[in-house]
Design an enzyme around this catalytic site. Structure first.
Site, PDB file in Angstrom:
ATOM      1  N   SER A 161      41.080   3.611  32.172  1.00 62.26           N
ATOM      2  CA  SER A 161      41.625   4.030  30.896  1.00 62.26           C
ATOM      3  C   SER A 161      40.829   3.475  29.721  1.00 62.26           C
ATOM      4  O   SER A 161      40.397   2.327  29.732  1.00 62.26           O
ATOM      5  CB  SER A 161      43.075   3.573  30.775  1.00 62.26           C
ATOM      6  OG  SER A 161      43.697   4.159  29.681  1.00 62.26           O
ATOM      7  N   HIS A 192      47.153   3.261  23.922  1.00 64.68           N
ATOM      8  CA  HIS A 192      48.140   2.522  24.712  1.00 64.68           C
ATOM      9  C   HIS A 192      47.653   1.123  25.049  1.00 64.68           C
ATOM     10  O   HIS A 192      48.427   0.273  25.464  1.00 64.68           O
ATOM     11  CB  HIS A 192      48.544   3.298  25.968  1.00 64.68           C
ATOM     12  CG  HIS A 192      47.454   3.533  26.952  1.00 64.68           C
ATOM     13  ND1 HIS A 192      46.681   4.671  26.972  1.00 64.68           N
ATOM     14  CD2 HIS A 192      47.020   2.777  27.986  1.00 64.68           C
ATOM     15  CE1 HIS A 192      45.830   4.607  27.972  1.00 64.68           C
ATOM     16  NE2 HIS A 192      46.008   3.466  28.607  1.00 64.68           N
ATOM     17  N   SER A 210      42.551   8.741  28.498  1.00 68.81           N
ATOM     18  CA  SER A 210      43.964   8.495  28.241  1.00 68.81           C
ATOM     19  C   SER A 210      44.710   8.306  29.561  1.00 68.81           C
ATOM     20  O   SER A 210      45.141   7.209  29.884  1.00 68.81           O
ATOM     21  CB  SER A 210      44.575   9.655  27.454  1.00 68.81           C
ATOM     22  OG  SER A 210      45.972   9.479  27.296  1.00 68.81           O
ATOM     23  N   ASP A 225      46.038   9.294  21.413  1.00 64.33           N
ATOM     24  CA  ASP A 225      46.040   8.043  22.175  1.00 64.33           C
ATOM     25  C   ASP A 225      44.749   7.308  21.838  1.00 64.33           C
ATOM     26  O   ASP A 225      43.758   7.392  22.557  1.00 64.33           O
ATOM     27  CB  ASP A 225      46.136   8.356  23.675  1.00 64.33           C
ATOM     28  CG  ASP A 225      46.258   7.105  24.545  1.00 64.33           C
ATOM     29  OD1 ASP A 225      46.299   5.992  23.972  1.00 64.33           O
ATOM     30  OD2 ASP A 225      46.303   7.247  25.776  1.00 64.33           O
ATOM     31  N   GLY A 237      42.492   1.511  35.805  1.00 62.61           N
ATOM     32  CA  GLY A 237      41.329   0.684  35.528  1.00 62.61           C
ATOM     33  C   GLY A 237      40.280   1.411  34.720  1.00 62.61           C
ATOM     34  O   GLY A 237      39.409   0.803  34.128  1.00 62.61           O
TER      35      GLY A 237
END
Length: 288
Positions: free
Chosen positions: A242, A130, A258, A160, A240
């Site tokens: 991810s 993402h 994720s 992801d 923050g």
């Protein structure tokens, strides 16, 4: 106070950020985990995730704080009589923005994951998929010169994860995780998660946190869409974090952050993209 981490030369793995997420609706397919092991129960319930506890054979269904009233009743009705364990998690299931030592694209901030080497020998970054939605070129400082470019990305759908290659092919990018205080964990391999296994996560917002793997092959219904094949854990995380690395003390890369729910004050559930699956998909490996 935000934790600060020493940067490793020019190459530490950087992972992903996105803006805070609004609620949406996504369908989940819940396997009917009865004695016959056949069939599916389909429900359109945002804020839910399901995964398999390989130790017991149960399907673990997790519901966040938005699953109330008719949605909760529908979930219970769909799982009644099945080999299913339903659990609550605080907060709202969403993607975690930013993480690790920050990188930037446009107005977005993303995080460290693992430095890797592509099959054709290029230094690269494995991070959350993402992240790639925020931009194709990434820098190490806000407004700074871009140093890496997105080459491959998957999100939502079957994972992801994304691969960013360093623009300078001579970049020194060791596969190591900076856990703060001048300490490094050298990452030497990628390994599959094991239910019950102890793991650690690093992120720029909350720093180093530990927990255990609770289930595998999780499906999560984010507002942006369904993501399959994730690792479910008790490790806390916050916006923050991810894209940051999930790893073990023996130097195994397990996954990249994720999303999830909750926070590092009250606890919660966090999901990770398995490193082994992502590396195979993008054509890369840990180490040089």
């Amino acid at each position: 106070m935000r934790s600060r981490h020493r940067k490793i030369s020019r190459g530490k793995v950087l992972a992903a950020a996105a803006a805070a997420l609004a609620a949406g609706t996504a369908a989940i397919a819940l396997p009917q985990a009865d004695a016959a092991g056949t069939g599916e129960v389909a429900q359109s319930i945002t804020g839910t995730a399901w995964a398999v506890d390989t130790r017991t054979g149960e399907t673990l269904v997790t519901a966040d704080s938005t699953v109330q009233g008719a949605k909760w009743d529908s979930l219970l009705a769909a799982t009644r009589g099945k080999a299913v364990r339903v659990e609550r998690t605080p907060g709202v299931l969403s993607l975690f923005a930013e993480g690790g030592d920050a990188i930037f694209a446009g107005g977005a901030r993303c995080s460290l994951g693992f430095n890797v080497t592509t099959n054709d020998g290029r230094p690269a970054i494995l991070t959350a998929g993402h992240c790639a939605a925020a931009g194709r070129r990434w820098s190490l400082t806000q407004g700074g010169r871009p140093v890496a470019t997105v080459q491959k990305s998957t999100f939502p759908g079957n994972g992801d994860f994304s691969l960013l290659t360093y623009d300078n092919a001579a970049t020194s990018a060791p596969s190591a995780v900076d856990t703060g205080g001048g300490r490094l964990v050298n990452i030497t391999r990628a390994a599959a998660a094991q239910v019950g296994g102890q793991v650690s996560r690093m992120g720029s917002t909350t720093g180093l946190h530990n927990g255990r793997v609770t289930a595998l092959n999780a499906t999560v219904n984010y507002p942006e869409g369904r993501v399959t094949g994730l690792i479910q854990t008790t490790v806390c995380a916050e916006p923050g974090d991810s894209g940051g690395p999930l790893f073990t003390g023996d130097g195994s890369a397990i996954g990249v952050t994720s999303g999830g729910s909750g926070n590092c004050r009250t606890g919660g559930v966090t999901f990770f993209q398995p490193a082994t699956t992502a590396l195979a998909a993008v054509g890369a490996r840990i180490g040089g």
